[in-house]
Design an enzyme around this catalytic site. Structure first.
Site, mmCIF file in Angstrom:
data_model
loop_
_atom_site.group_PDB
_atom_site.id
_atom_site.type_symbol
_atom_site.label_atom_id
_atom_site.label_comp_id
_atom_site.label_asym_id
_atom_site.label_seq_id
_atom_site.Cartn_x
_atom_site.Cartn_y
_atom_site.Cartn_z
ATOM 1 N N LYS A 115 -41.190 24.715 -12.377
ATOM 2 C CA LYS A 115 -42.461 24.026 -12.611
ATOM 3 C C LYS A 115 -42.292 22.913 -13.648
ATOM 4 C CE LYS A 115 -44.719 26.680 -9.848
ATOM 5 N NZ LYS A 115 -45.237 26.165 -8.592
ATOM 6 N N ARG A 131 -48.459 26.648 -15.843
ATOM 7 C CA ARG A 131 -49.356 27.237 -14.849
ATOM 8 C C ARG A 131 -50.756 27.427 -15.421
ATOM 9 N NH1 ARG A 131 -47.001 29.772 -10.289
ATOM 10 N NH2 ARG A 131 -44.737 29.896 -10.375
ATOM 11 N N HIS A 190 -47.402 34.154 0.317
ATOM 12 C CA HIS A 190 -47.177 33.099 1.313
ATOM 13 C C HIS A 190 -45.783 33.255 1.912
ATOM 14 C CE1 HIS A 190 -44.754 31.077 -1.734
ATOM 15 N NE2 HIS A 190 -45.782 31.096 -2.559
ATOM 16 N N HIS A 197 -42.625 34.183 0.007
ATOM 17 C CA HIS A 197 -42.401 35.568 -0.408
ATOM 18 C C HIS A 197 -41.800 36.407 0.718
ATOM 19 C CE1 HIS A 197 -45.915 34.474 -3.125
ATOM 20 N NE2 HIS A 197 -44.994 34.856 -3.981
ATOM 21 N N ASP A 225 -34.742 30.969 -7.234
ATOM 22 C CA ASP A 225 -35.296 30.317 -8.428
ATOM 23 C C ASP A 225 -35.453 31.312 -9.588
ATOM 24 O OD1 ASP A 225 -37.270 31.707 -7.057
ATOM 25 O OD2 ASP A 225 -38.849 30.242 -7.469
ATOM 26 N N LYS A 248 -38.164 22.480 1.431
ATOM 27 C CA LYS A 248 -38.817 23.782 1.546
ATOM 28 C C LYS A 248 -39.702 23.845 2.782
ATOM 29 C CE LYS A 248 -39.284 26.000 -2.973
ATOM 30 N NZ LYS A 248 -40.239 26.453 -3.985
ATOM 31 N N THR A 294 -50.400 35.202 -8.550
ATOM 32 C CA THR A 294 -50.988 33.909 -8.921
ATOM 33 C C THR A 294 -52.062 33.479 -7.922
ATOM 34 O OG1 THR A 294 -49.141 32.832 -7.795
ATOM 35 C CG2 THR A 294 -48.965 33.077 -10.177
ATOM 36 N N GLN A 312 -39.683 39.653 -17.980
ATOM 37 C CA GLN A 312 -39.075 40.035 -16.706
ATOM 38 C C GLN A 312 -37.839 40.908 -16.937
ATOM 39 O OE1 GLN A 312 -38.941 37.036 -13.660
ATOM 40 N NE2 GLN A 312 -37.295 38.040 -12.556
ATOM 41 N N LYS A 329 -44.865 24.480 4.060
ATOM 42 C CA LYS A 329 -45.926 23.604 3.566
ATOM 43 C C LYS A 329 -46.693 23.037 4.757
ATOM 44 C CE LYS A 329 -45.105 23.761 -0.876
ATOM 45 N NZ LYS A 329 -46.081 24.372 -1.790
ATOM 46 N N THR A 330 -48.018 23.106 4.690
ATOM 47 C CA THR A 330 -48.869 22.575 5.750
ATOM 48 C C THR A 330 -49.842 21.569 5.151
ATOM 49 O OG1 THR A 330 -50.663 24.190 5.512
ATOM 50 C CG2 THR A 330 -48.773 24.863 6.838
#
Length: 406
Positions: free
Chosen positions: A83, A87, A46, A49, A193, A228, A41, A172, A231-232
Protein backbone atom coordinates in the site's frame (compact mmCIF):
# COMPACT_ATOMS: atom_id res chain seq x y z
CA UNK A 1 -0.14 -41.56 -2.90
CA UNK A 2 1.30 -38.36 -4.38
CA UNK A 3 2.71 -35.85 -1.88
CA UNK A 4 0.45 -32.78 -1.73
CA UNK A 5 3.58 -30.61 -1.89
CA UNK A 6 4.34 -31.99 -5.35
CA UNK A 7 0.73 -31.40 -6.40
CA UNK A 8 0.90 -27.75 -5.31
CA UNK A 9 4.23 -27.29 -7.06
CA UNK A 10 3.09 -28.90 -10.31
CA UNK A 11 -0.03 -26.73 -10.44
CA UNK A 12 1.98 -23.54 -9.90
CA UNK A 13 0.78 -22.49 -6.43
CA UNK A 14 4.09 -22.21 -4.60
CA UNK A 15 6.04 -18.96 -4.93
CA UNK A 16 8.41 -18.81 -1.92
CA UNK A 17 9.05 -21.08 1.05
CA UNK A 18 11.40 -21.21 4.00
CA UNK A 19 12.68 -24.80 4.08
CA UNK A 20 11.71 -26.73 0.95
CA UNK A 21 13.08 -30.18 1.86
CA UNK A 22 11.74 -30.05 5.43
CA UNK A 23 8.29 -28.85 4.29
CA UNK A 24 8.04 -31.55 1.63
CA UNK A 25 9.09 -34.16 4.20
CA UNK A 26 6.62 -33.21 6.95
CA UNK A 27 3.73 -32.87 4.48
CA UNK A 28 4.43 -36.43 3.36
CA UNK A 29 5.07 -38.06 6.75
CA UNK A 30 3.02 -36.07 9.27
CA UNK A 31 -0.41 -34.52 9.79
CA UNK A 32 0.43 -30.83 9.91
CA UNK A 33 -1.61 -27.97 11.38
CA UNK A 34 -1.20 -24.79 9.31
CA UNK A 35 -2.93 -21.43 9.09
CA UNK A 36 -3.90 -18.67 6.69
CA UNK A 37 -4.99 -15.21 7.84
CA UNK A 38 -7.79 -13.15 6.33
CA UNK A 39 -8.14 -9.55 7.50
CA UNK A 40 -11.80 -8.45 7.41
CA UNK A 41 -11.26 -5.15 5.55
CA UNK A 42 -14.54 -5.73 3.64
CA UNK A 43 -17.70 -7.78 4.17
CA UNK A 44 -16.60 -10.30 1.53
CA UNK A 45 -13.47 -12.05 0.36
CA UNK A 46 -12.45 -11.52 -3.28
CA UNK A 47 -10.76 -13.62 -5.94
CA UNK A 48 -7.30 -12.65 -4.63
CA UNK A 49 -8.11 -14.63 -1.45
CA UNK A 50 -9.21 -17.64 -3.48
CA UNK A 51 -5.71 -18.98 -4.27
CA UNK A 52 -4.74 -19.34 -0.58
CA UNK A 53 -8.17 -20.93 -0.02
CA UNK A 54 -7.44 -23.45 -2.81
CA UNK A 55 -4.08 -24.29 -1.21
CA UNK A 56 -5.88 -24.71 2.09
CA UNK A 57 -8.38 -27.07 0.49
CA UNK A 58 -5.69 -29.19 -1.21
CA UNK A 59 -3.83 -29.55 2.08
CA UNK A 60 -7.01 -30.45 3.97
CA UNK A 61 -7.92 -33.11 1.38
CA UNK A 62 -4.43 -34.57 1.97
CA UNK A 63 -5.21 -34.96 5.68
CA UNK A 64 -3.67 -31.78 7.12
CA UNK A 65 -5.56 -29.46 9.47
CA UNK A 66 -6.20 -25.84 8.42
CA UNK A 67 -6.76 -22.91 10.73
CA UNK A 68 -8.64 -20.08 9.04
CA UNK A 69 -7.66 -17.02 11.06
CA UNK A 70 -9.93 -14.01 10.70
CA UNK A 71 -8.05 -10.86 11.67
CA UNK A 72 -10.57 -9.10 13.90
CA UNK A 73 -7.61 -7.70 15.86
CA UNK A 74 -5.02 -6.96 13.15
CA UNK A 75 -7.61 -5.18 11.00
CA UNK A 76 -7.75 -2.48 13.69
CA UNK A 77 -4.17 -1.56 12.67
CA UNK A 78 -4.27 -2.31 8.94
CA UNK A 79 -1.73 -4.19 6.85
CA UNK A 80 0.71 -1.79 5.10
CA UNK A 81 1.84 -4.50 2.61
CA UNK A 82 1.74 -3.25 -0.97
CA UNK A 83 0.00 0.00 0.00
CA UNK A 84 1.12 3.55 -0.74
CA UNK A 85 -1.45 5.06 1.63
CA UNK A 86 -2.56 4.17 5.13
CA UNK A 87 -5.64 1.97 5.21
CA UNK A 88 -8.95 3.48 6.32
CA UNK A 89 -9.60 2.84 10.01
CA UNK A 90 -12.72 0.70 10.57
CA UNK A 91 -15.04 0.97 13.57
CA UNK A 92 -15.77 -2.10 15.74
CA UNK A 93 -19.32 -2.63 14.42
CA UNK A 94 -18.09 -2.71 10.82
CA UNK A 95 -15.27 -5.08 11.77
CA UNK A 96 -17.71 -7.44 13.53
CA UNK A 97 -20.05 -7.49 10.52
CA UNK A 98 -17.14 -8.18 8.17
CA UNK A 99 -15.80 -10.96 10.41
CA UNK A 100 -19.21 -12.64 10.46
CA UNK A 101 -19.57 -12.51 6.66
CA UNK A 102 -16.08 -13.86 6.01
CA UNK A 103 -16.53 -16.71 8.48
CA UNK A 104 -19.63 -17.89 6.59
CA UNK A 105 -17.76 -17.73 3.24
CA UNK A 106 -14.86 -19.78 4.60
CA UNK A 107 -17.28 -22.31 6.12
CA UNK A 108 -18.75 -23.00 2.68
CA UNK A 109 -15.34 -23.82 1.28
CA UNK A 110 -13.45 -25.55 4.12
CA UNK A 111 -14.80 -28.55 6.05
CA UNK A 112 -14.95 -27.54 9.73
CA UNK A 113 -16.82 -30.67 10.88
CA UNK A 114 -15.41 -32.83 13.69
CA UNK A 115 -12.29 -30.74 14.22
CA UNK A 116 -11.08 -31.15 10.61
CA UNK A 117 -10.40 -27.39 10.56
CA UNK A 118 -10.38 -24.53 13.06
CA UNK A 119 -11.92 -21.10 12.68
CA UNK A 120 -10.19 -18.50 14.89
CA UNK A 121 -10.24 -14.74 15.35
CA UNK A 122 -7.04 -13.03 16.50
CA UNK A 123 -9.16 -10.47 18.37
CA UNK A 124 -9.47 -13.24 20.99
CA UNK A 125 -5.88 -12.63 22.11
CA UNK A 126 -4.73 -9.34 20.56
CA UNK A 127 -7.43 -7.24 22.23
CA UNK A 128 -6.41 -8.56 25.65
CA UNK A 129 -2.70 -7.79 25.34
CA UNK A 130 -0.93 -5.58 27.84
CA UNK A 131 1.20 -3.29 25.68
CA UNK A 132 4.23 -3.10 27.97
CA UNK A 133 4.29 -6.87 28.47
CA UNK A 134 3.91 -7.40 24.72
CA UNK A 135 6.78 -5.06 23.84
CA UNK A 136 9.02 -6.71 26.45
CA UNK A 137 8.17 -10.27 25.43
CA UNK A 138 7.79 -9.89 21.64
CA UNK A 139 9.25 -6.52 20.57
CA UNK A 140 12.69 -7.42 21.91
CA UNK A 141 13.02 -10.07 19.15
CA UNK A 142 12.42 -7.62 16.27
CA UNK A 143 15.23 -5.59 14.71
CA UNK A 144 14.02 -2.19 13.47
CA UNK A 145 16.89 -2.10 10.96
CA UNK A 146 15.77 -5.43 9.51
CA UNK A 147 12.09 -4.43 9.52
CA UNK A 148 12.83 -1.30 7.49
CA UNK A 149 14.27 -3.44 4.69
CA UNK A 150 11.10 -5.57 4.49
CA UNK A 151 9.23 -5.49 1.20
CA UNK A 152 5.88 -4.90 2.94
CA UNK A 153 7.05 -1.49 4.27
CA UNK A 154 8.89 -0.16 1.20
CA UNK A 155 6.00 1.60 -0.53
CA UNK A 156 4.69 3.04 2.71
CA UNK A 157 8.10 4.46 3.62
CA UNK A 158 7.94 6.75 0.57
CA UNK A 159 4.88 8.59 1.96
CA UNK A 160 5.50 8.01 5.63
CA UNK A 161 4.95 4.87 7.70
CA UNK A 162 2.99 5.38 10.92
CA UNK A 163 4.08 3.65 14.13
CA UNK A 164 0.60 2.09 14.19
CA UNK A 165 1.30 0.25 10.91
CA UNK A 166 4.85 -0.59 12.01
CA UNK A 167 3.27 -2.78 14.71
CA UNK A 168 1.49 -4.94 12.11
CA UNK A 169 4.47 -7.25 11.55
CA UNK A 170 4.78 -7.85 15.30
CA UNK A 171 1.07 -8.65 15.52
CA UNK A 172 1.16 -11.12 12.63
CA UNK A 173 4.29 -12.77 14.01
CA UNK A 174 2.58 -13.03 17.40
CA UNK A 175 -0.48 -14.64 15.77
CA UNK A 176 1.72 -17.48 14.48
CA UNK A 177 3.31 -17.88 17.93
CA UNK A 178 -0.10 -17.94 19.63
CA UNK A 179 -1.48 -20.53 17.17
CA UNK A 180 1.65 -22.62 17.67
CA UNK A 181 1.12 -22.58 21.43
CA UNK A 182 -2.63 -23.26 21.25
CA UNK A 183 -2.87 -25.75 18.38
CA UNK A 184 0.72 -26.81 17.55
CA UNK A 185 0.41 -24.88 14.28
CA UNK A 186 3.77 -25.18 12.50
CA UNK A 187 3.19 -23.57 9.11
CA UNK A 188 1.79 -20.31 7.75
CA UNK A 189 0.47 -19.97 4.21
CA UNK A 190 -0.52 -16.77 2.44
CA UNK A 191 -0.17 -14.52 -0.57
CA UNK A 192 3.34 -13.61 -1.69
CA UNK A 193 2.84 -10.00 -0.53
CA UNK A 194 2.87 -11.40 3.05
CA UNK A 195 6.35 -12.95 2.83
CA UNK A 196 8.10 -10.50 5.20
CA UNK A 197 5.35 -10.80 7.82
CA UNK A 198 5.41 -14.59 7.57
CA UNK A 199 9.18 -14.75 8.03
CA UNK A 200 8.76 -12.69 11.20
CA UNK A 201 6.44 -15.36 12.65
CA UNK A 202 8.75 -18.24 11.69
CA UNK A 203 11.70 -16.47 13.33
CA UNK A 204 9.69 -15.61 16.45
CA UNK A 205 8.63 -19.24 17.07
CA UNK A 206 12.16 -20.51 16.57
CA UNK A 207 13.46 -17.92 19.05
CA UNK A 208 10.71 -18.20 21.69
CA UNK A 209 9.81 -21.89 21.52
CA UNK A 210 13.06 -23.36 20.16
CA UNK A 211 10.94 -25.31 17.66
CA UNK A 212 10.86 -25.48 13.86
CA UNK A 213 8.26 -23.41 12.01
CA UNK A 214 7.68 -22.90 8.31
CA UNK A 215 6.15 -20.50 5.80
CA UNK A 216 5.00 -20.95 2.23
CA UNK A 217 3.53 -18.31 -0.07
CA UNK A 218 1.29 -18.81 -3.06
CA UNK A 219 1.75 -16.99 -6.32
CA UNK A 220 -0.44 -13.94 -6.91
CA UNK A 221 -3.12 -14.36 -9.58
CA UNK A 222 -1.75 -12.46 -12.58
CA UNK A 223 -2.39 -12.61 -16.31
CA UNK A 224 0.16 -13.36 -19.04
CA UNK A 225 1.29 -9.70 -18.94
CA UNK A 226 1.99 -9.85 -15.20
CA UNK A 227 -1.03 -7.71 -14.21
CA UNK A 228 -3.25 -8.70 -11.29
CA UNK A 229 -6.41 -10.53 -12.34
CA UNK A 230 -9.78 -10.03 -10.69
CA UNK A 231 -10.26 -6.33 -11.34
CA UNK A 232 -13.55 -5.34 -12.97
CA UNK A 233 -15.28 -2.07 -13.88
CA UNK A 234 -17.08 -2.35 -10.53
CA UNK A 235 -13.87 -2.96 -8.59
CA UNK A 236 -12.81 -6.34 -7.19
CA UNK A 237 -14.23 -9.68 -8.31
CA UNK A 238 -16.03 -10.53 -5.06
CA UNK A 239 -16.96 -13.99 -3.78
CA UNK A 240 -20.26 -12.65 -2.37
CA UNK A 241 -23.00 -13.01 -4.98
CA UNK A 242 -24.63 -9.76 -3.83
CA UNK A 243 -21.42 -7.86 -4.68
CA UNK A 244 -20.52 -9.77 -7.87
CA UNK A 245 -23.41 -11.78 -9.32
CA UNK A 246 -22.75 -15.44 -10.28
CA UNK A 247 -23.47 -14.43 -13.90
CA UNK A 248 -20.85 -11.64 -13.90
CA UNK A 249 -18.45 -13.93 -12.05
CA UNK A 250 -18.94 -16.66 -14.67
CA UNK A 251 -18.57 -14.17 -17.53
CA UNK A 252 -15.27 -12.85 -16.15
CA UNK A 253 -13.64 -16.28 -16.51
CA UNK A 254 -15.45 -17.00 -19.78
CA UNK A 255 -13.83 -13.90 -21.30
CA UNK A 256 -10.22 -14.17 -20.12
CA UNK A 257 -7.36 -14.10 -22.65
CA UNK A 258 -6.46 -17.36 -24.38
CA UNK A 259 -2.96 -17.19 -22.88
CA UNK A 260 -4.35 -17.32 -19.31
CA UNK A 261 -6.59 -20.39 -19.67
CA UNK A 262 -4.09 -23.06 -18.61
CA UNK A 263 -2.81 -21.12 -15.59
CA UNK A 264 -6.34 -20.40 -14.34
CA UNK A 265 -7.48 -24.01 -14.80
CA UNK A 266 -4.46 -25.21 -12.80
CA UNK A 267 -4.88 -22.69 -9.97
CA UNK A 268 -8.65 -22.24 -9.72
CA UNK A 269 -10.06 -25.74 -10.28
CA UNK A 270 -9.53 -29.29 -9.05
CA UNK A 271 -9.52 -30.73 -12.58
CA UNK A 272 -6.71 -33.27 -13.21
CA UNK A 273 -3.57 -31.84 -14.82
CA UNK A 274 -3.85 -34.19 -17.84
CA UNK A 275 -7.35 -32.92 -18.58
CA UNK A 276 -6.18 -29.30 -18.21
CA UNK A 277 -3.31 -29.88 -20.65
CA UNK A 278 -5.78 -31.20 -23.25
CA UNK A 279 -8.20 -28.30 -22.75
CA UNK A 280 -5.52 -25.60 -22.87
CA UNK A 281 -3.95 -27.06 -26.02
CA UNK A 282 -7.11 -26.26 -28.01
CA UNK A 283 -6.61 -23.53 -30.57
CA UNK A 284 -8.68 -20.91 -32.37
CA UNK A 285 -12.40 -20.90 -31.60
CA UNK A 286 -12.10 -24.25 -29.77
CA UNK A 287 -10.28 -22.58 -26.85
CA UNK A 288 -13.70 -21.12 -25.96
CA UNK A 289 -14.74 -24.61 -24.84
CA UNK A 290 -11.87 -24.60 -22.33
CA UNK A 291 -12.98 -21.16 -21.12
CA UNK A 292 -16.52 -22.46 -20.59
CA UNK A 293 -15.16 -25.34 -18.49
CA UNK A 294 -13.04 -22.89 -16.46
CA UNK A 295 -15.95 -20.49 -15.89
CA UNK A 296 -18.28 -23.32 -14.89
CA UNK A 297 -15.81 -24.99 -12.52
CA UNK A 298 -14.73 -21.80 -10.71
CA UNK A 299 -18.31 -20.54 -10.37
CA UNK A 300 -19.36 -23.96 -9.03
CA UNK A 301 -16.67 -23.84 -6.34
CA UNK A 302 -17.68 -20.37 -5.18
CA UNK A 303 -21.45 -20.31 -5.70
CA UNK A 304 -22.45 -23.98 -5.97
CA UNK A 305 -23.51 -26.14 -8.88
CA UNK A 306 -27.02 -24.72 -9.24
CA UNK A 307 -25.84 -21.10 -9.57
CA UNK A 308 -23.07 -22.16 -11.94
CA UNK A 309 -25.57 -23.94 -14.19
CA UNK A 310 -27.85 -20.91 -14.19
CA UNK A 311 -24.95 -18.63 -15.15
CA UNK A 312 -23.84 -20.99 -17.91
CA UNK A 313 -27.38 -21.32 -19.29
CA UNK A 314 -27.91 -17.55 -19.18
CA UNK A 315 -24.64 -16.99 -21.05
CA UNK A 316 -25.48 -19.64 -23.65
CA UNK A 317 -28.96 -18.19 -24.13
CA UNK A 318 -27.65 -14.63 -24.51
CA UNK A 319 -24.75 -15.39 -26.78
CA UNK A 320 -26.25 -18.36 -28.59
CA UNK A 321 -29.20 -18.33 -30.95
CA UNK A 322 -31.86 -16.92 -28.62
CA UNK A 323 -32.06 -14.54 -25.68
CA UNK A 324 -33.27 -16.08 -22.46
CA UNK A 325 -33.18 -13.31 -19.87
CA UNK A 326 -34.20 -15.41 -16.87
CA UNK A 327 -30.80 -15.68 -15.17
CA UNK A 328 -29.28 -12.33 -16.17
CA UNK A 329 -28.38 -10.13 -13.13
CA UNK A 330 -31.47 -8.08 -12.34
CA UNK A 331 -31.86 -4.78 -10.48
CA UNK A 332 -35.10 -3.11 -9.42
CA UNK A 333 -35.65 0.64 -9.60
CA UNK A 334 -38.47 2.70 -8.16
CA UNK A 335 -40.91 4.52 -10.44
CA UNK A 336 -39.62 7.91 -9.35
CA UNK A 337 -36.35 7.22 -11.22
CA UNK A 338 -38.25 6.97 -14.51
CA UNK A 339 -37.59 10.17 -16.44
CA UNK A 340 -33.98 10.38 -15.18
CA UNK A 341 -30.93 10.24 -17.44
CA UNK A 342 -29.22 6.95 -18.26
CA UNK A 343 -26.21 8.20 -16.28
CA UNK A 344 -28.29 8.74 -13.13
CA UNK A 345 -30.09 5.39 -13.42
CA UNK A 346 -27.01 3.24 -13.98
CA UNK A 347 -25.12 4.96 -11.15
CA UNK A 348 -28.13 4.67 -8.79
CA UNK A 349 -28.54 0.94 -9.51
CA UNK A 350 -24.77 0.31 -9.15
CA UNK A 351 -24.68 -1.32 -12.58
CA UNK A 352 -21.64 0.95 -12.88
CA UNK A 353 -19.93 2.35 -9.78
CA UNK A 354 -20.18 6.06 -10.63
CA UNK A 355 -21.63 8.60 -13.03
CA UNK A 356 -18.18 9.29 -14.44
CA UNK A 357 -17.80 5.57 -15.28
CA UNK A 358 -21.13 5.65 -17.15
CA UNK A 359 -20.10 8.73 -19.14
CA UNK A 360 -16.71 7.17 -19.95
CA UNK A 361 -18.37 3.99 -21.21
CA UNK A 362 -20.73 6.02 -23.42
CA UNK A 363 -17.79 8.02 -24.85
CA UNK A 364 -16.02 4.74 -25.64
CA UNK A 365 -19.11 3.42 -27.44
CA UNK A 366 -19.46 0.52 -25.03
CA UNK A 367 -22.99 1.03 -23.67
CA UNK A 368 -26.13 -0.43 -25.27
CA UNK A 369 -29.74 -0.23 -24.11
CA UNK A 370 -32.05 -2.89 -25.58
CA UNK A 371 -29.23 -3.56 -28.10
CA UNK A 372 -29.16 0.09 -29.27
CA UNK A 373 -25.89 1.97 -28.75
CA UNK A 374 -26.11 4.93 -26.36
CA UNK A 375 -24.31 8.03 -27.68
CA UNK A 376 -25.84 10.72 -25.45
CA UNK A 377 -25.13 10.83 -21.70
CA UNK A 378 -28.27 12.99 -21.30
CA UNK A 379 -30.54 10.28 -22.73
CA UNK A 380 -33.79 10.28 -20.73
CA UNK A 381 -35.07 6.84 -19.76
CA UNK A 382 -38.88 6.72 -19.84
CA UNK A 383 -41.31 3.79 -19.64
CA UNK A 384 -40.97 3.09 -23.38
CA UNK A 385 -37.52 1.60 -22.68
CA UNK A 386 -39.06 -1.12 -20.50
CA UNK A 387 -40.21 -3.75 -22.97
CA UNK A 388 -42.25 -6.45 -21.21
CA UNK A 389 -41.42 -4.68 -17.94
CA UNK A 390 -37.63 -4.77 -18.24
CA UNK A 391 -34.77 -2.87 -19.86
CA UNK A 392 -31.66 -4.70 -21.08
CA UNK A 393 -28.30 -3.02 -20.46
CA UNK A 394 -25.19 -4.30 -22.23
CA UNK A 395 -21.70 -3.12 -21.26
CA UNK A 396 -19.03 -3.95 -23.79
CA UNK A 397 -19.61 -7.12 -25.77
CA UNK A 398 -20.86 -9.54 -23.15
CA UNK A 399 -21.82 -7.95 -19.81
CA UNK A 400 -25.58 -7.82 -19.39
CA UNK A 401 -27.88 -6.44 -16.72
CA UNK A 402 -31.64 -6.34 -16.60
CA UNK A 403 -33.43 -3.41 -14.93
CA UNK A 404 -37.06 -3.70 -13.90
CA UNK A 405 -39.49 -1.25 -12.28
CA UNK A 406 -40.70 -2.07 -8.76
Amino acid sequence: MENVFDVLKERGYIKQLTHEDEIRDILEKEKVTFYIGFDPTADSLHIGHFLPMMMMSYLQKAGHRPIALVGGGTVMIGDPSGKTDMRKMLDKDTINRNVSSIKSQLSRFIDFDEGKAILEDNANWLLKLNYLEFIREIGVHFSVNKMLTAECFKQRLEKGLSFLEFNYMLMQGYDFLELNRRYNCVMELGGDDQWSNMLAGVDLIRRKERKPAYAMTCTLLTNSEGKKMGKTVNGALWLDKDKTSPFDFYQYWRNIDDADVEKCLLLLTFLPVDEIKKLSSLEGAKINEAKKVLAYEVTKLIHGEEESKKAMEAAEALFGSGQNMENVPTTEISKDLIGSTIVDILAATKVLPSKSEVRRLIQQGGLNINEEKVTDANLIIDEDFFKDGSMLVRRGKKKYNKIIIK
